[in-house]
Design a protein around this motif. Structure first.
Motif, PDB file in Angstrom:
ATOM      1  N   ASN A 122       0.832  -1.210   0.000  1.00  0.00           N
ATOM      2  CA  ASN A 122       0.000   0.000   0.000  1.00  0.00           C
ATOM      3  C   ASN A 122       0.866   1.260   0.000  1.00  0.00           C
ATOM      4  O   ASN A 122       0.484   2.295  -0.548  1.00  0.00           O
ATOM      5  N   LYS A 123       2.062   1.172   0.568  1.00  0.00           N
ATOM      6  CA  LYS A 123       2.963   2.326   0.588  1.00  0.00           C
ATOM      7  C   LYS A 123       3.464   2.646  -0.813  1.00  0.00           C
ATOM      8  O   LYS A 123       3.441   3.796  -1.260  1.00  0.00           O
ATOM      9  N   SER A 124       3.933   1.626  -1.510  1.00  0.00           N
ATOM     10  CA  SER A 124       4.471   1.823  -2.845  1.00  0.00           C
ATOM     11  C   SER A 124       3.389   2.279  -3.825  1.00  0.00           C
ATOM     12  O   SER A 124       3.580   3.244  -4.576  1.00  0.00           O
ATOM     13  N   LEU A 125       2.242   1.608  -3.823  1.00  0.00           N
ATOM     14  CA  LEU A 125       1.146   1.999  -4.707  1.00  0.00           C
ATOM     15  C   LEU A 125       0.606   3.383  -4.330  1.00  0.00           C
ATOM     16  O   LEU A 125       0.203   4.162  -5.199  1.00  0.00           O
ATOM     17  N   GLY A 126       0.630   3.685  -3.034  1.00  0.00           N
ATOM     18  CA  GLY A 126       0.209   5.012  -2.581  1.00  0.00           C
ATOM     19  C   GLY A 126       1.089   6.101  -3.159  1.00  0.00           C
ATOM     20  O   GLY A 126       0.598   7.154  -3.597  1.00  0.00           O
ATOM     21  N   GLU A 157      -2.047  14.899   1.182  1.00  0.00           N
ATOM     22  CA  GLU A 157      -0.641  14.558   1.445  1.00  0.00           C
ATOM     23  C   GLU A 157      -0.361  13.100   1.057  1.00  0.00           C
ATOM     24  O   GLU A 157      -1.284  12.279   0.962  1.00  0.00           O
ATOM     25  N   LEU A 158       0.915  12.806   0.870  1.00  0.00           N
ATOM     26  CA  LEU A 158       1.334  11.452   0.498  1.00  0.00           C
ATOM     27  C   LEU A 158       0.849  10.418   1.508  1.00  0.00           C
ATOM     28  O   LEU A 158       0.387   9.331   1.135  1.00  0.00           O
ATOM     29  N   VAL A 176      -1.196   6.780   1.223  1.00  0.00           N
ATOM     30  CA  VAL A 176      -0.629   5.542   1.764  1.00  0.00           C
ATOM     31  C   VAL A 176      -1.526   4.946   2.846  1.00  0.00           C
ATOM     32  O   VAL A 176      -1.692   3.732   2.941  1.00  0.00           O
ATOM     33  N   GLY A 177      -2.098   5.820   3.686  1.00  0.00           N
ATOM     34  CA  GLY A 177      -2.975   5.354   4.751  1.00  0.00           C
ATOM     35  C   GLY A 177      -2.274   5.117   6.064  1.00  0.00           C
ATOM     36  O   GLY A 177      -2.845   4.587   7.007  1.00  0.00           O
TER      37      GLY A 177
END
Length: 289
Positions: free
Chosen positions: A196-200, A222-223, A227-228
């Motif tokens: 989820n971090k990379s796709l975010g 914001e980023l 990412v969540g």
């Protein structure tokens, strides 16, 4: 004249030697070092924090060219400079299409949050969870979609959408990890597509640039919202140094204890020896009397 050309060539070669190679930067990223330049879309720290450069243990022939090396645990490391470059090229390609001219498909749950945010910001049609097979090819379907291009987040999970796109002969943009095949992808984005971090990060950068190109006047979250979760920069080399320092302190403490015990043991032996000699002297004196 020839001498001047030789000198210029020599100067150029020296300057090129000073420039860090892609391999040098990749190994710095893998070891936790953070160069301050070289990436164009975002600081290289963002790629590190989101583990976008981290692949799988499987490497397909078509993805081998983007791999720098493997980690000790077997995971492949993508060259971060190429990750940035390929993403930039893909964004430039996507920006040529208006929101109603292309479709986004993301079956992987890790990317749902970021993909939905991107769709809400831009108005691009999105398919998550289950993609209705034939929605791009069968005009008799009630939910038939006519589109000029699609973007998928995993060539394997989104294979139905990929097959439909091949049938109607429209370009495909795909996020490919080290275990993916890229033969049917027209525009390849190389990155970790399991996180989820990379796709975010990918959808954050895509949203930022796409909204600029299309003149969409909305506030970009914001980023970390894409990412969540909160992002923390991992520093393996720094952690390694801290661990080595702690291990050395424990070793020194153990050595100090060992030396202390040895000293105590030597003192006890010395006392026993003195006591034994005193007893012998006492016995000799009594026999002389």
């Amino acid at each position: 004249m020839a001498k001047k050309i030789q000198e210029e060539t020599k100067t150029t070669m020296v300057e090129e030697e000073k420039k860090p190679s892609l391999e040098d930067v990749a190994i710095k990223v893998a070891d936790g070092e953070v160069p301050k330049e070289n990436t164009s879309l975002t600081p290289i720290e963002d790629y590190i924090k989101t583990a976008s450069y981290l692949g799988t243990k499987v490497i397909t022939p078509s993805m081998r060219r983007y791999i720098y090396r493997r980690r000790l645990d077997g995971l492949a490391i993508l060259n971060t400079l190429i990750v940035d470059r390929k993403l930039s090229d893909a964004i430039n390609f996507i920006c040529k299409y208006k929101p109603n001219e292309w479709t986004l498909v993301c079956k992987r749950e890790a990317g749902w949050r970021a993909a939905k945010m991107f769709s809400e910001l831009t108005g691009v049609k999105l398919f998550t969870k289950k993609y209705p097979s034939g929605v791009l090819t069968n005009t008799e379907l009630g939910n038939f979609v006519e589109t000029n291009m699609i973007m998928i987040c995993d060539p394997w999970l989104d294979k139905n959408a990929l097959n439909d796109a091949k049938k109607v002969r429209i370009p495909v943009v795909g996020v490919c990890d080290t275990n993916n095949h890229t033969s049917d992808i027209d525009v390849v984005i190389i990155a970790n597509n399991k996180s989820n971090k990379s796709l975010g990060l990918i959808f954050y950068l895509l949203a930022r640039e796409y909204m600029k190109a299309q003149g969409i006047d909305k506030k970009l979250p914001e980023l970390e919202e894409f990412v969540g979760e909160k992002l923390v920069l991992e520093e393996p080399r720094k952690k390694k140094k801290v661990k080595e320092k702690q291990d050395q302190e424990l070793k020194d403490a153990a050595q100090a204890i060992e030396e202390r015990m040895k000293q105590i043991s030597e003192n006890e032996d010395s006392q026993v020896k003195e006591s034994t000699e005193s007893i012998k002297v006492s016995e000799g004196a009594s026999e002389g009397v």
